[in-house]
Design a protein around this motif. Structure first.
Motif, PDB file in Angstrom:
ATOM      1  N   ILE A  43      16.917 -21.079  -6.604  1.00  0.00           N
ATOM      2  CA  ILE A  43      15.768 -21.366  -7.588  1.00  0.00           C
ATOM      3  C   ILE A  43      16.289 -21.320  -8.857  1.00  0.00           C
ATOM      4  N   ASP A  44      16.654 -20.239  -9.345  1.00  0.00           N
ATOM      5  CA  ASP A  44      17.091 -19.897 -10.582  1.00  0.00           C
ATOM      6  C   ASP A  44      17.946 -20.871 -11.179  1.00  0.00           C
ATOM      7  N   ARG A  45      19.042 -21.428 -10.392  1.00  0.00           N
ATOM      8  CA  ARG A  45      19.915 -22.353 -10.707  1.00  0.00           C
ATOM      9  C   ARG A  45      19.679 -23.802 -11.070  1.00  0.00           C
ATOM     10  N   MET A  46      18.321 -23.958 -10.007  1.00  0.00           N
ATOM     11  CA  MET A  46      17.875 -25.473 -10.303  1.00  0.00           C
ATOM     12  C   MET A  46      17.055 -25.419 -11.441  1.00  0.00           C
TER      13      MET A  46
ATOM     14  N   PHE B  21      15.575 -29.640 -13.219  1.00  0.00           N
ATOM     15  CA  PHE B  21      14.241 -29.356 -12.491  1.00  0.00           C
ATOM     16  C   PHE B  21      13.314 -28.335 -13.129  1.00  0.00           C
ATOM     17  N   ASN B  22      12.075 -28.632 -13.274  1.00  0.00           N
ATOM     18  CA  ASN B  22      11.115 -27.868 -13.581  1.00  0.00           C
ATOM     19  C   ASN B  22      10.094 -27.362 -12.457  1.00  0.00           C
TER      20      ASN B  22
ATOM     21  N   ILE C 268      18.493 -25.886   3.887  1.00  0.00           N
ATOM     22  CA  ILE C 268      17.184 -26.089   3.101  1.00  0.00           C
ATOM     23  C   ILE C 268      16.781 -27.442   3.159  1.00  0.00           C
ATOM     24  N   GLN C 269      15.768 -27.659   2.724  1.00  0.00           N
ATOM     25  CA  GLN C 269      15.029 -28.938   2.875  1.00  0.00           C
ATOM     26  C   GLN C 269      15.024 -29.324   1.601  1.00  0.00           C
ATOM     27  N   LEU C 270      14.945 -30.653   1.143  1.00  0.00           N
ATOM     28  CA  LEU C 270      14.525 -31.346  -0.152  1.00  0.00           C
ATOM     29  C   LEU C 270      13.804 -32.576  -0.044  1.00  0.00           C
TER      30      LEU C 270
ATOM     31  N   SER D 190      21.104 -36.777  -6.219  1.00  0.00           N
ATOM     32  CA  SER D 190      22.581 -36.369  -6.602  1.00  0.00           C
ATOM     33  C   SER D 190      22.537 -35.066  -7.600  1.00  0.00           C
ATOM     34  N   TYR D 191      21.688 -35.062  -8.419  1.00  0.00           N
ATOM     35  CA  TYR D 191      21.546 -33.718  -9.184  1.00  0.00           C
ATOM     36  C   TYR D 191      21.473 -32.653  -8.384  1.00  0.00           C
ATOM     37  N   ALA D 192      20.510 -32.562  -7.380  1.00  0.00           N
ATOM     38  CA  ALA D 192      20.027 -31.383  -6.682  1.00  0.00           C
ATOM     39  C   ALA D 192      21.494 -31.159  -5.860  1.00  0.00           C
ATOM     40  N   ALA D 193      21.843 -32.108  -5.218  1.00  0.00           N
ATOM     41  CA  ALA D 193      23.080 -31.868  -4.476  1.00  0.00           C
ATOM     42  C   ALA D 193      24.213 -31.135  -5.159  1.00  0.00           C
ATOM     43  N   GLN D 194      24.537 -31.576  -6.378  1.00  0.00           N
ATOM     44  CA  GLN D 194      25.363 -30.885  -7.297  1.00  0.00           C
ATOM     45  C   GLN D 194      25.088 -29.485  -7.485  1.00  0.00           C
TER      46      GLN D 194
END
Lengths: 370, 316
Positions: free
Chosen positions: A64-67, A73-74, A116-118, A133-137
């Motif tokens: 979560i911190d890295r996101m 991501f907010n 994990i699920q997105l 794609s951002y999340a996947a990175q």
């Protein structure tokens, strides 16, 4: 020649006497470029994220911190309940749900595998794709980090795919959009002005009056084409200046080539305008027909969506779309520094278009006048 | 002397409408020739053929001895044409409009000035004003100047006085008189009967057919039936009463009076007047004045049009 000079003088007088027209001609390129250049982009700046963390471990918090730290991501809300998260999504209070199951940390430690699920709101497919794609990175990078921490010896050098954009290394959509918007600009100005102008003479009755004079058709057509051809090129110049100095769009290729291609392209665009003017009787009709044609041309030109992702029939039709060819030339010359040889084919196609459109217009015009 | 215009069995149709149906007539050189007819009679179509803007379906036409189909370019530089509604550029000034049309004909305002001077001088004080800011009468003068600036051999004017005030209309016809005196051939169309009186000859045109061609004074003389003028009393009551008279051929409102045409060509107008007077008295119109009159151009026109009643009569 003397007559042509007089006719041209009259056309320019009429254009510059029309304050509305001059204001539009000067402001249109700037406003359109500023608006579209800034707004027409696929980039997704920040997505709102709702977190359902059932693990509450160091690993889940790290993710979560890295996101959050990526600024893509907010985190707008968090709870252990997926139902609440879905409800947020339904009410459009979040774009993404990150769901972390209990035992994520334990699974990773034991099996080096975790799930994990997105959940993405894909109403806007393009935006959802970019967000994913951002999340996947981020997740990929984090997984790597965990792997390195946990078993530095085993994973060694995992295979990594690193994409690098050519010609537009920062993937700046603005660089990609602005040349296309320039094309749209000169197309609208050229085609619409040519179509409206002759129809206006029809409405005034001056077209009949001019026909009962020794004025030849070619002189008349030249007098109608040249002013709008010049004005459209001036528009292009204004637009290029805005692109260069406001948007810092790279201009790798020769500017002379850009103008050369534009000069050829405009004959096609103006020819279409003249042709429309022979078919209609009022300026209102001219406007509707022109907008309809330009809309179809623009939507199928690859300005907003790549031609390659269109169905076969649309790709086939795009070959008959002068706007598509000119956008290709503009992007190729400005962003890739294409040489005249690289763009000879599309320029040739545009030249054919120009000849056909003009011939049709002159022929139809002659027929109408009897 | 040759003819400035010669039409032979000219026909032109637009889809199902016959705009011109077998039209033949000549206009002599130096003549002021009027085409009189209601809207939609075919006047504009005829002008568009004479100015080479339309090709006739059948028949032939020459202007200044030149064929309108074969010699169109020669004709285009020799006619002065003023389309209905004054084809001027509203955003150009008076002087710019005139210069422009001179340039299109490959000439200059100076070269044509002598001919246009009597007309142009009246609007010259406003030469820097935009054409859109001119009154109807001034627009008309400018349009005429533009049509004359290249010194044409023939002037073709399509309803030049529509939308112009009465004073300007009279002035305009005075100018046409002067131009005719200088030897110019003029063909002019008009829906106004009073203007027709100022032509050398008029052609009455209706539904694409030429009904009659005569000097305006002679048009009425051919009126075939006895004609009476009826005044006094309530006009619509009178109209109804007269229409119910068994011998009535046609009854129309003409301004303040009614024109009554009798069916019987063989009976004298005086006798019919007495008879009608008596009939009206029986119907209660005791103060009606009935008198025989000679037919005017409008009476002839109504008669030739086959008794299509004018809107005022239809309203009754």
């Amino acid at each position: 020649m003397q007559t042509l000079r007089y006719l041209l003088r009259k056309e320019f007088l009429q254009v510059f006497r029309d304050r509305m027209m001059v204001t539009q001609l000067l402001l249109m390129p700037i406003i359109q470029l500023l608006l579209l250049g800034n707004a027409a982009t696929f980039e997704v700046k920040t997505s709102r994220m709702y977190v359902v963390d059932r693990d509450h471990s160091e690993t889940s918090r790290g993710l979560i911190d890295r996101m959050q730290a990526s600024r893509r991501f907010n985190v707008v809300g968090a709870s252990p309940s997926m139902d609440v998260a879905n409800d947020w999504m339904l009410r459009r209070k979040t774009d993404v749900i990150l769901s972390i199951p209990a035992d994520l940390e334990r699974d990773i430690v034991r099996t080096r595998n975790g799930a994990i699920q997105l959940v993405l709101n894909a109403e806007d497919g393009a935006a959802a794709g970019v967000t994913q794609s951002y999340a996947a990175q981020i997740i990929g990078a984090y997984a790597n980090e965990l792997g390195a921490e946990l078993m530095p010896k085993v994973s060694g050098h995992p295979i990594e795919v690193r994409a690098r954009g050519w010609y537009n290394p920062d993937l700046d959509y603005r660089d990609y959009m602005v040349p296309g918007i320039l094309v749209q600009l000169v197309t609208v100005v050229g085609t619409l002005m040519a179509a409206m102008n002759i129809v206006r003479e029809k409405e005034l009755g001056t077209l009949d009056q001019l026909s009962v004079t020794p004025l030849s058709q070619s002189t008349f057509m030249a007098a109608k084409l040249i002013p709008f051809w010049v004005i459209a090129l001036v528009e292009l110049t204004l637009g290029l200046l805005v692109a260069r100095f406001v948007f810092h769009v790279p201009m790798l290729g020769s500017i002379a080539l850009v103008f050369g291609a534009a000069a050829v392209y405009l004959i096609a665009a103006l020819g279409i305008g003249l042709f429309i003017s022979t078919l209609v009787d009022t300026q209102q009709q001219a406007m509707f027909v022109t907008f309809f044609i330009i809309m179809v041309y623009l939507l199928m030109s690859g300005l907003f969506t790549p031609v390659r992702s269109m169905p076969d029939w649309a790709q086939w039709m795009a070959q008959f779309n002068p706007v598509k060819h000119f956008i290709e030339i503009m992007r190729a010359v400005l962003l890739k520094g294409a040489t005249p040889r690289d763009v000879a084919r599309p320029i040739g196609i545009l030249a054919v278009f120009g000849v056909v459109a003009l011939t049709l217009a002159i022929r139809e015009y002659g027929r109408r006048i009897g | 002397m040759s003819n400035a215009v010669e039409l032979r069995s000219l026909s032109k149709s637009f889809e199902k409408v016959k705009a011109l149906d077998d039209v033949s007539f000549d206009v002599a050189e130096g003549e002021l020739f009027g085409l009189v007819g209601p809207d939609g009679a075919g006047k504009t179509t005829l002008f568009r053929i004479l100015t080479t803007l339309l090709v006739p379906d059948k028949g032939s036409a020459t202007v200044c001895g030149l064929d309108v189909v074969k010699d169109l370019w020669a004709i285009r530089s020799r006619v002065g044409y003023m389309p209905g509604g004054f084809a001027l550029y509203p955003d150009l000034s008076v002087a710019e409009n005139l210069e422009f049309f001179a340039a299109v004909f490959g000439t200059t305002v100076e070269k044509g000035y002598e001919l246009i001077a009597p007309i142009y001088r009246q609007i010259e004080p406003f030469k820097d004003r935009r054409a859109e800011a001119l009154s109807g009468g001034m627009k008309q003068k400018l349009a005429l100047s533009c049509a004359l600036v290249h010194r044409p051999d023939i002037l073709l004017l399509d309803e030049p006085t529509t939308g112009v005030d009465a004073v300007s209309r009279r002035e305009f016809w005075d100018q046409l008189g002067n131009l005719k005196a200088s030897g110019l051939t003029i063909v002019v169309s008009t829906p106004y009967m009073d203007e027709a009186l100022r032509c050398d000859r008029v052609a009455l045109i209706h539904s694409g057919k030429i009904l009659e061609i005569d000097p305006p004074g002679a048009v009425g003389r051919r009126y075939p039936l006895p004609l009476l003028s009826v005044t006094g009393g309530e006009r619509f009551e009178l109209l109804r009463a007269l229409r119910e008279f068994p011998e009535a051929h046609a009854v129309y409102l003409f301004g303040d009076e009614l024109h009554y045409t009798d069916k019987r060509a063989e009976v004298s107008a005086q006798a019919i007047a007495a008879e009608v007077q008596e009939y009206l008295a029986q119907r209660g119109h005791t103060d009606a004045q009935v008198a025989p009159i000679s037919a005017g151009i409008e009476d002839s026109f109504m008669e030739l049009m086959g008794g299509a009643p004018p809107p005022t009569a239809a309203a009754a």
